[in-house]
Design an enzyme around this catalytic site. Structure first.
Site, PDB file in Angstrom:
ATOM      1  N   HIS A   1      37.862  35.363  40.087  1.00 38.17           N
ATOM      2  CA  HIS A   1      36.660  34.756  40.677  1.00 38.17           C
ATOM      3  C   HIS A   1      36.920  33.386  41.298  1.00 38.17           C
ATOM      4  O   HIS A   1      36.093  32.914  42.092  1.00 38.17           O
ATOM      5  CB  HIS A   1      35.564  34.592  39.622  1.00 38.17           C
ATOM      6  CG  HIS A   1      35.002  35.880  39.102  1.00 38.17           C
ATOM      7  ND1 HIS A   1      34.515  36.862  39.939  1.00 38.17           N
ATOM      8  CD2 HIS A   1      34.855  36.344  37.833  1.00 38.17           C
ATOM      9  CE1 HIS A   1      34.090  37.874  39.201  1.00 38.17           C
ATOM     10  NE2 HIS A   1      34.285  37.594  37.936  1.00 38.17           N
TER      11      HIS A   1
ATOM     12  N   ASP B   1      36.281  44.776  30.809  1.00 39.22           N
ATOM     13  CA  ASP B   1      34.878  44.542  30.485  1.00 39.22           C
ATOM     14  C   ASP B   1      33.949  45.638  31.003  1.00 39.22           C
ATOM     15  O   ASP B   1      32.733  45.546  30.845  1.00 39.22           O
ATOM     16  CB  ASP B   1      34.411  43.178  30.992  1.00 39.22           C
ATOM     17  CG  ASP B   1      34.852  42.869  32.403  1.00 39.22           C
ATOM     18  OD1 ASP B   1      35.477  43.736  33.047  1.00 39.22           O
ATOM     19  OD2 ASP B   1      34.594  41.744  32.872  1.00 39.22           O
TER      20      ASP B   1
END
Length: 390
Positions: free
Chosen positions: A132, A257
């Site tokens: 990110h 995740d």
């Protein structure tokens, strides 16, 4: 030449946003404990080396110089710089932030160097995958973007084409942004639809720009997507585009995740399905990139019953010593987990996840199929492929 190299140092645990933050260093600690308990370091096909912080010059191949200076300043003074994402709830400040993040990035770049130099065939950095981070800002628990830096290093060393495959539940927005207009890099991200999950981006219509149009690929799947549907989506898009791109190296991000137990996403992808995706990335590297494969960690916040299993399996896969599905996990590791008052998994998954091939036909009533078809329609014609038939 060792077949696979794992980057690891206890100092990678210093990337620590503090008590209560989802990205707990415990997830890495328990992963390495499991890797050791399984005897993987004793495999002749695997070597483990340390990680040193990257220099500012290396970090600045993907980040702005003033941002690097800001990270160093924030990590020494603990003064927030909210405009650069430093000191937010997602990215709280901690002492030594620059050094810790630079070590993550340095590990991935060193592996990229070893891959391109022919010292190893496969590299793994479970502490990496910070996808990110933007050129001038921290975002989503990520300070420096080691995945992008590793790709940049491969390009700078002479690679003409690199494929980046992102299996994290969250869109790989930072890597995509850095290579948005670079046709040498194919970025493929399969993630939960941005309408229900951070960072809110990664629509199927986002395909890159200019000469790189079509080199950016997004597969946003709906919340509650199962492992079988997730694998179907990957199989429907990734192999065909990797074949057309003809990469000389594959970099993959294996954030785990997407699992149903993860507290920060809404997908339902089992460890078994994630292991299958690891195998596919590995096979694609051998098929198209002379085996050059750099595998990174990423997200994953079920710290004891998902992350260690997925990433120990990733290391074993890279070492050509895959773990047996359903095998019982070492008692010594389970005892260590329970000593931390955490729940310890008993077995590594259970079995292969069957899925329906895209060749069996598109179901317009299925939400995942509609998402996949939107991606194929947006991207495949740009590669000369038929979105209905290829």
């Amino acid at each position: 030449m060792h077949l696979a190299r794992l980057v690891w140092s206890p100092r990678l645990l210093e990337y620590d946003f503090g008590p209560g933050h989802p990205m707990s260093p415990a997830r890495l600690d328990l992963t390495m404990r499991l890797i050791e308990a399984l005897g993987l370091p004793d495999r002749p096909t695997l070597e483990i080396v340390g990680a040193e912080p990257a220099s500012d010059a290396v970090i600045e191949t993907v980040h702005d110089a003033d941002y690097v200076a800001a990270v160093r300043h924030a990590g020494s003074t603990l003064e927030p710089d909210l405009a650069r994402g430093l000191g937010t709830d997602d990215d709280p400040l901690f002492a030594g932030m620059h050094e810790a993040a630079a070590r993550q990035l340095g590990g991935s770049v060193d592996l990229a160097e070893a891959l391109w130099a022919g010292e190893i065939a496969h590299g793994v950095n479970v502490a990496g995958g910070m996808h990110h981070a933007m050129p001038g800002a921290a975002s989503g628990f990520c300070v420096y973007n080691d995945a992008a830096a590793a790709i940049r290093h491969l390009l700078d060393r002479g690679a003409e084409r690199v494929a980046y495959l992102d299996f994290d539940a969250h869109h790989g927005d930072g890597v995509e942004a850095i290579f948005w207009d670079d046709p040498r890099v194919l970025t493929v991200s399969i993630h939960e639809d941005g309408r229900t999950l951070f960072p809110g981006t990664g629509a199927s219509s986002d395909v890159g720009s200019g000469p790189a149009e079509g080199s950016v690929v997004n597969i946003p799947v709906p919340a509650r997507t199962s492992g079988a549907a997730w694998l179907r989506a990957i199989d429907a898009v990734v192999p065909a585009l990797v074949r057309e791109h003809r990469p000389q190296a594959i970099v993959s991000q294996h954030g785990c995740d997407a699992h149903g137990r993860d507290p920060l996403s809404n997908l339902n992808v089992s460890v078994d399905a994630q292991c299958t995706a690891q195998q596919w990335a590995h096979a694609l590297a051998h098929e198209h990139a002379e085996g050059r494969w750099l595998a990174l960690g990423g997200g994953g916040y079920a710290v004891s019953d998902v992350v260690p299993l997925a990433w120990a399996a990733l290391v074993a896969e890279a070492a050509h010593a895959p773990l047996e599905r359903g095998s019982e996990l070492p008692g010594s590791w389970r005892t260590a987990v329970e000593a931390l008052h955490l729940e310890a998994a008993r077995t590594l998954g259970s079995a292969e996840v069957p899925f329906r091939s895209w060749r069996d036909g598109f179901d317009p009533a299925d939400a995942v199929d509609r998402a996949v078809q939107a991606t194929r329609r947006a991207v495949f014609p740009l590669w000369g492929l038929d979105p209905l038939l290829d």
